[in-house]
Design an enzyme around this catalytic site. Structure first.
Site, mmCIF file in Angstrom:
data_model
loop_
_atom_site.group_PDB
_atom_site.id
_atom_site.type_symbol
_atom_site.label_atom_id
_atom_site.label_comp_id
_atom_site.label_asym_id
_atom_site.label_seq_id
_atom_site.Cartn_x
_atom_site.Cartn_y
_atom_site.Cartn_z
ATOM 1 C CG ASP A 119 2.027 -7.784 64.727
ATOM 2 O OD1 ASP A 119 1.490 -7.877 63.612
ATOM 3 O OD2 ASP A 119 2.975 -7.025 64.977
ATOM 4 C CE LYS A 140 1.074 -2.625 59.890
ATOM 5 N NZ LYS A 140 2.249 -3.053 60.686
ATOM 6 C CD GLN A 191 5.497 -1.602 61.914
ATOM 7 O OE1 GLN A 191 4.274 -1.640 62.038
ATOM 8 N NE2 GLN A 191 6.137 -2.320 61.014
#
Ligand code: NDP
Length: 290
Positions: free
Chosen positions: A116, A49, A93
């Site tokens: 997200d 990412k 994450q």
């Protein structure tokens, strides 16, 4: 049968994003990654990412914390990123250590920085079909794949196998939305579904988000349908240096010949997830810069 090339479609999404970012004078979009612990898959996902963020001209920062960190300390770190005017998007994450409550942590990320799309407010906006919210990257990526591959959804039967908050539920809601790509008739299947193969066989578009290698077999797929394979499963493979290889939730070799279109694993949904994270980060930047 046509292969839906997620790598190529993701590249074209990223090229468009890079062109928009290049026009920004002043501070460019910035995303902060938070990683707790050293889970090898998380290490490699975050690295990928960050690399993609650099590729499109965005800046990123990585905050790494030990597995032993308390949830209270993590929430305090998120508070400071929420307040930081140099940060547009925040991504914590997953998976987090077992002693943490992931939902509580995700909800702590400010809704306007929640790239997200896991915050309650953004999930609510998805249900309300309010486009100002952030949609989780994998479901958003699946819809973008469907849109760019010109797969018809209007009035079609979509069967989603999997009901997670990260993939199954939101992708079904997106394709149910009024307008296109959407207007589908959506059925969700899960581990308690009776006669799943019979339901799957009625799908014009079958989306597999299960987490079980090669779960979808040829007898579960309608001739001429579109199959989207979200699964990322490691299976042992002695011929690989790593000792494993990645397969999807679909028995690709047997299923592909029956389909009109299918996504491969790897190279299908995976690259789209990262591309949509960049798209969400640009959107977060725009929210802050009018
Ligand atoms: P979850 O484990 O959260 O959800 C799996 C879903 O599959 C659940 O709803 C579960 O049902 C259902 N399921 C499990 N076993 C069966 C079964 N035997 N029959 C029917 N349904 C079953 O997984 P995620 O949604 O997070 O991920 C799904 C897959 O997608 C994984 O392989 C994951 O690695 C991959 N993934 C890929 C991404 C990408 O970028 N390509 C991003 C995110 C995930 P129930 O609810 O009843 O337990």
């Amino acid at each position: 049968m046509e292969l839906i090339d997620g790598n190529a479609i993701a590249e074209s999404v990223l090229t468009q994003i890079a062109a928009e970012v290049a026009k920004i004078s002043g501070r460019r979009p910035a995303v902060a990654f938070v990683r707790v612990g050293e889970d090898p898959a998380s290490v490699s996902y975050v690295a990928k990412k960050q690399k993609t963020a650099a590729q499109v001209g965005m800046t990123s920062r990585l905050e790494i914390f030990p597995e032993s960190m308390t949830q209270a300390d993590l929430l305090a770190k998120i508070d400071s990123l929420n307040r930081d005017p140099q940060v547009d998007g925040i991504l914590v994450q997953s998976p987090l250590p077992k002693h943490m409550d992931e939902t509580a942590v995700f909800n702590h990320v400010h809704a306007d920085k929640d790239v997200d799309g896991f915050n309650t407010l953004n999930i609510g906006k998805l249900v309300q079909e309010d486009p100002s919210g952030f949609v989780a990257c994998t479901p958003a990526g699946i819809v973008e794949l469907i849109r760019r591959s010109k797969v018809e959804t209007d009035g079609r039967h979509v069967v989603v196998v999997g009901r997670s908050l990260i993939v199954g539920k939101p992708v079904g809601l997106l394709l149910l939305q009024k307008g296109l790509p959407g207007n589908a008739t959506v059925t969700f299947c899960h581990s308690r579904t009776r006669d799943l193969p019979a339901i799957a066989r009625t799908a014009d578009i079958l989306i597999a988000a299960i987490g079980r290698p090669r779960f979808i077999t040829a007898d579960m797929v309608k001739e001429g349908s579109t199959v989207i394979d979200v699964g990322i499963n490691r299976v042992p493979d002695g011929s690989k240096k790593s000792g494993y290889r990645i397969v999807g939730d679909v028995d690709f070799d047997a299923v592909a010949p029956r389909t009109a279109r299918i996504t491969p694993v790897p190279g299908g949904v995976g690259p789209m997830t990262v591309a949509m994270l960049m798209s969400n980060t640009l959107k977060a930047w725009k929210k802050r810069h009018g």
